[in-house]
Scaffold this motif. Structure first.
Motif, PDB file in Angstrom:
ATOM      1  N   THR A 262       0.759  -1.521  -0.010  1.00  0.00           N
ATOM      2  CA  THR A 262       0.224   0.134   0.341  1.00  0.00           C
ATOM      3  C   THR A 262       0.960   1.206   0.106  1.00  0.00           C
ATOM      4  O   THR A 262       0.358   2.143  -0.362  1.00  0.00           O
ATOM      5  CB  THR A 262      -0.983  -0.107   1.197  1.00  0.00           C
ATOM      6  N   GLU A 263       2.037   1.071   0.445  1.00  0.00           N
ATOM      7  CA  GLU A 263       3.160   2.457   0.529  1.00  0.00           C
ATOM      8  C   GLU A 263       3.889   2.186  -0.697  1.00  0.00           C
ATOM      9  O   GLU A 263       4.651   3.528  -0.815  1.00  0.00           O
ATOM     10  CB  GLU A 263       3.720   2.311   1.928  1.00  0.00           C
ATOM     11  N   ASN A 264       3.767   1.535  -1.500  1.00  0.00           N
ATOM     12  CA  ASN A 264       4.746   1.591  -2.875  1.00  0.00           C
ATOM     13  C   ASN A 264       6.291   1.544  -2.316  1.00  0.00           C
ATOM     14  O   ASN A 264       6.916   2.494  -2.933  1.00  0.00           O
ATOM     15  CB  ASN A 264       4.103   2.756  -3.656  1.00  0.00           C
ATOM     16  N   THR A 265       6.623   0.919  -1.490  1.00  0.00           N
ATOM     17  CA  THR A 265       7.943   1.122  -0.920  1.00  0.00           C
ATOM     18  C   THR A 265       8.430  -0.476  -0.397  1.00  0.00           C
ATOM     19  O   THR A 265       7.624  -1.372  -0.413  1.00  0.00           O
ATOM     20  CB  THR A 265       8.165   1.786   0.399  1.00  0.00           C
ATOM     21  N   VAL A 266       9.811  -0.694  -0.376  1.00  0.00           N
ATOM     22  CA  VAL A 266      10.388  -1.922   0.066  1.00  0.00           C
ATOM     23  C   VAL A 266      11.305  -1.444   1.063  1.00  0.00           C
ATOM     24  O   VAL A 266      12.204  -0.494   0.959  1.00  0.00           O
ATOM     25  CB  VAL A 266      11.318  -2.685  -0.944  1.00  0.00           C
ATOM     26  N   VAL A 267      11.233  -2.065   2.400  1.00  0.00           N
ATOM     27  CA  VAL A 267      12.209  -1.868   3.501  1.00  0.00           C
ATOM     28  C   VAL A 267      12.836  -2.933   3.783  1.00  0.00           C
ATOM     29  O   VAL A 267      12.680  -3.933   3.731  1.00  0.00           O
ATOM     30  CB  VAL A 267      11.104  -1.084   4.642  1.00  0.00           C
ATOM     31  N   LEU A 268      14.187  -2.428   4.375  1.00  0.00           N
ATOM     32  CA  LEU A 268      15.037  -3.322   5.170  1.00  0.00           C
ATOM     33  C   LEU A 268      15.064  -3.226   6.537  1.00  0.00           C
ATOM     34  O   LEU A 268      14.896  -2.266   7.224  1.00  0.00           O
ATOM     35  CB  LEU A 268      16.560  -2.862   4.648  1.00  0.00           C
ATOM     36  N   ALA A 269      14.684  -4.344   6.973  1.00  0.00           N
ATOM     37  CA  ALA A 269      14.214  -4.273   8.689  1.00  0.00           C
ATOM     38  C   ALA A 269      14.790  -5.725   9.297  1.00  0.00           C
ATOM     39  O   ALA A 269      15.451  -6.674   8.374  1.00  0.00           O
ATOM     40  CB  ALA A 269      12.762  -4.215   8.608  1.00  0.00           C
ATOM     41  N   ASP A 270      14.562  -5.660  10.631  1.00  0.00           N
ATOM     42  CA  ASP A 270      15.207  -6.837  11.208  1.00  0.00           C
ATOM     43  C   ASP A 270      14.408  -7.013  12.660  1.00  0.00           C
ATOM     44  O   ASP A 270      13.311  -5.881  12.759  1.00  0.00           O
ATOM     45  CB  ASP A 270      16.657  -6.825  11.625  1.00  0.00           C
ATOM     46  N   VAL A 278      14.255   1.315   1.298  1.00  0.00           N
ATOM     47  CA  VAL A 278      15.428   1.405   0.262  1.00  0.00           C
ATOM     48  C   VAL A 278      15.026   1.406  -1.055  1.00  0.00           C
ATOM     49  O   VAL A 278      15.722   1.705  -2.095  1.00  0.00           O
ATOM     50  CB  VAL A 278      16.160  -0.053   0.601  1.00  0.00           C
ATOM     51  N   LEU A 279      13.651   1.134  -1.367  1.00  0.00           N
ATOM     52  CA  LEU A 279      13.001   1.259  -2.632  1.00  0.00           C
ATOM     53  C   LEU A 279      11.867   2.116  -2.630  1.00  0.00           C
ATOM     54  O   LEU A 279      10.927   1.854  -1.623  1.00  0.00           O
ATOM     55  CB  LEU A 279      13.056  -0.038  -3.370  1.00  0.00           C
ATOM     56  N   THR A 280      11.548   2.917  -3.639  1.00  0.00           N
ATOM     57  CA  THR A 280      10.077   3.805  -3.371  1.00  0.00           C
ATOM     58  C   THR A 280       9.453   3.699  -5.096  1.00  0.00           C
ATOM     59  O   THR A 280      10.132   3.222  -5.938  1.00  0.00           O
ATOM     60  CB  THR A 280      10.364   5.289  -3.198  1.00  0.00           C
ATOM     61  N   ARG A 281       8.459   4.413  -5.066  1.00  0.00           N
ATOM     62  CA  ARG A 281       7.668   4.630  -6.077  1.00  0.00           C
ATOM     63  C   ARG A 281       8.748   5.241  -7.347  1.00  0.00           C
ATOM     64  O   ARG A 281       8.634   4.857  -8.599  1.00  0.00           O
ATOM     65  CB  ARG A 281       6.412   5.108  -6.062  1.00  0.00           C
ATOM     66  N   ALA A 282       9.520   6.045  -6.793  1.00  0.00           N
ATOM     67  CA  ALA A 282      10.522   6.639  -7.705  1.00  0.00           C
ATOM     68  C   ALA A 282      11.397   5.666  -8.540  1.00  0.00           C
ATOM     69  O   ALA A 282      11.971   5.897  -9.374  1.00  0.00           O
ATOM     70  CB  ALA A 282      11.427   7.744  -7.060  1.00  0.00           C
ATOM     71  N   ASP A 283      11.672   4.657  -7.966  1.00  0.00           N
ATOM     72  CA  ASP A 283      12.345   3.696  -8.329  1.00  0.00           C
ATOM     73  C   ASP A 283      11.868   2.637  -9.543  1.00  0.00           C
ATOM     74  O   ASP A 283      12.555   1.706  -9.812  1.00  0.00           O
ATOM     75  CB  ASP A 283      13.221   2.587  -7.135  1.00  0.00           C
ATOM     76  N   GLY A 284      10.452   2.543  -9.447  1.00  0.00           N
ATOM     77  CA  GLY A 284       9.705   1.840 -10.397  1.00  0.00           C
ATOM     78  C   GLY A 284       8.535   1.102  -9.699  1.00  0.00           C
ATOM     79  O   GLY A 284       7.916   0.310 -10.296  1.00  0.00           O
ATOM     80  N   LEU A 285       8.601   1.144  -8.447  1.00  0.00           N
ATOM     81  CA  LEU A 285       7.658   0.270  -7.424  1.00  0.00           C
ATOM     82  C   LEU A 285       6.212   0.607  -7.708  1.00  0.00           C
ATOM     83  O   LEU A 285       5.862   1.969  -8.060  1.00  0.00           O
ATOM     84  CB  LEU A 285       7.704   0.086  -6.223  1.00  0.00           C
ATOM     85  N   SER A 286       5.293  -0.439  -7.721  1.00  0.00           N
ATOM     86  CA  SER A 286       3.757  -0.069  -8.408  1.00  0.00           C
ATOM     87  C   SER A 286       3.136  -1.200  -7.447  1.00  0.00           C
ATOM     88  O   SER A 286       2.628  -2.110  -8.274  1.00  0.00           O
ATOM     89  CB  SER A 286       3.696   0.077  -9.837  1.00  0.00           C
ATOM     90  N   ASN A 287       2.761  -0.949  -6.349  1.00  0.00           N
ATOM     91  CA  ASN A 287       2.159  -1.831  -5.562  1.00  0.00           C
ATOM     92  C   ASN A 287       3.273  -3.274  -5.437  1.00  0.00           C
ATOM     93  O   ASN A 287       2.653  -4.361  -5.800  1.00  0.00           O
ATOM     94  CB  ASN A 287       0.801  -2.426  -5.856  1.00  0.00           C
ATOM     95  N   PRO A 288       4.306  -3.050  -4.793  1.00  0.00           N
ATOM     96  CA  PRO A 288       5.116  -4.161  -4.621  1.00  0.00           C
ATOM     97  C   PRO A 288       4.329  -5.343  -3.862  1.00  0.00           C
ATOM     98  O   PRO A 288       4.063  -5.060  -2.896  1.00  0.00           O
ATOM     99  CB  PRO A 288       6.557  -3.758  -4.061  1.00  0.00           C
ATOM    100  N   THR A 289       4.531  -6.571  -4.208  1.00  0.00           N
ATOM    101  CA  THR A 289       3.836  -7.704  -3.498  1.00  0.00           C
ATOM    102  C   THR A 289       4.721  -8.682  -2.903  1.00  0.00           C
ATOM    103  O   THR A 289       4.180  -9.392  -1.940  1.00  0.00           O
ATOM    104  CB  THR A 289       2.994  -8.526  -4.924  1.00  0.00           C
TER     105      THR A 289
END
Length: 321
Positions: A262-270, A278-289
């Protein structure tokens, strides 16, 4: 721990460029955009909405195309090859819970055999399907038609499948061998798995004898030991990940990458609460699944469910020192 993220162009010749350095922390703010990423663009009108992903041979990956009811290979050269198409529901008026259309979701692989989840809102088709390359898919196990089977993972120790159901919030298990093969049983309907307004339990992974699952509405990753036919208590492993769909461990301790659909992002977490976009819609994400990792290669499918624009497969390179 320092993590560098490189973009990789999908194509016959693979090129990458160092674009920045990420340092894990507890801040929620996104790392400044790295610029536009190169992605493999797919066809929304043809239903090529990549939902789930598994690694394949020769540098390729296999994805489910949710809107096309298909499982397809994406080669290292960026070509797509349809491996299987699930049959259209016999009842054309049926509505899949939550999403309203028939779709292929979770995917698992055991050797040459693929297992794929199919949700249609009908008893005849909803469940686990299986196929080997070159052969027609067949239904392997029934699942409740009033649910949305979504995430799928296989326990390498037993060969059993674990299936998340996002509409009501449950996990089912299906053995792939033995006298109970193909018979689904309820593993858990813990409140931890329930939705909080819309989408409940979603992604699933098995690591060190534990089942990890995400909850989209609650923004959590929880885990329980795999010690019997029913789950024990689920404990929260990570939180603050509202909109999480699927995730994958990087192999570095408890570190994982999570797609926030829902946020159009990828996060690095632990598991400590550290997280960094680390990745957003500006990088090309469009509802990453979902996320898949092969060594230092990272694959992120985007299904464009709500953006309705540019479903794609992004590739990146994750290097640590």
């Amino acid at each position: 721990m320092r993590t560098r993220l490189h973009r990789i162009i999908v194509g016959a010749s693979v090129a990458s460029a160092l674009l920045g350095t990420l340092t894990m922390g507890t801040a929620d703010a996104a790392t400044p955009p790295f610029g536009r990423s190169s992605v493999l663009h797919l066809d929304l009108r043809a239903g090529q909405m990549p939902e789930n992903i598994v690694l394949d041979r020769h540098g390729s990956v296999v994805v489910t195309f949710a809107g096309a009811r298909q499982v397809a290979r994406v080669t290292a050269a960026g070509r797509t090859e349809v491996l299987a198409t699930l049959p259209a529901p016999a009842d054309a008026t049926a509505k899949t819970p939550l999403l309203g259309f028939p779709l292929t979701t979770g995917l698992a692989r055991q050797g040459h055999t693929f297992y794929v989840l199919y949700a249609t809102g009908t008893e005849a088709e909803t469940g686990v399907w299986s196929f080997t390359e070159g052969r027609e898919p067949r239904k392997f196990a029934d699942l409740p038609a009033d649910g949305l089977p979504n995430g799928l993972v296989m326990d390498p120790a037993t060969g059993s499948l674990y299936i998340t159901e996002s509409a009501k919030g449950a996990v089912y298990t299906v053995p792939t061998r033995g006298p109970a093969a193909g018979r689904a049983t309820l593993f858990s309907d813990s409140e931890t798995l329930a939705p909080a307004g819309f989408f409940g339990v979603n992604g699933a992974k098995i690591r060190n004898g534990d089942l990890y699952v995400s909850n989209t509405d609650k923004g959590t990753v929880s885990r329980t030991p795999l010690r019997g036919p029913r789950a024990g208590t689920f404990t929260t492993f990570a939180d603050g990940l509202i909109g999480i769909d699927d995730f994958e461990f990087t192999g570095k301790g408890d570190e994982f990458l999570a797609s926030l659909v829902t946020e159009n992002t990828v996060v690095l977490a632990d598991g400590t609460g550290a997280r960094r976009v680390v990745l957003t819609r500006a990088d090309g994400l469009s509802n990453p699944t979902s996320v898949a990792i092969r060594g230092t290669e990272v694959y992120v499918p985007s299904a464009a469910y709500t953006t309705q624009s540019d479903p794609n497969l992004l590739m990146a390179h994750l290097a640590r020192h």
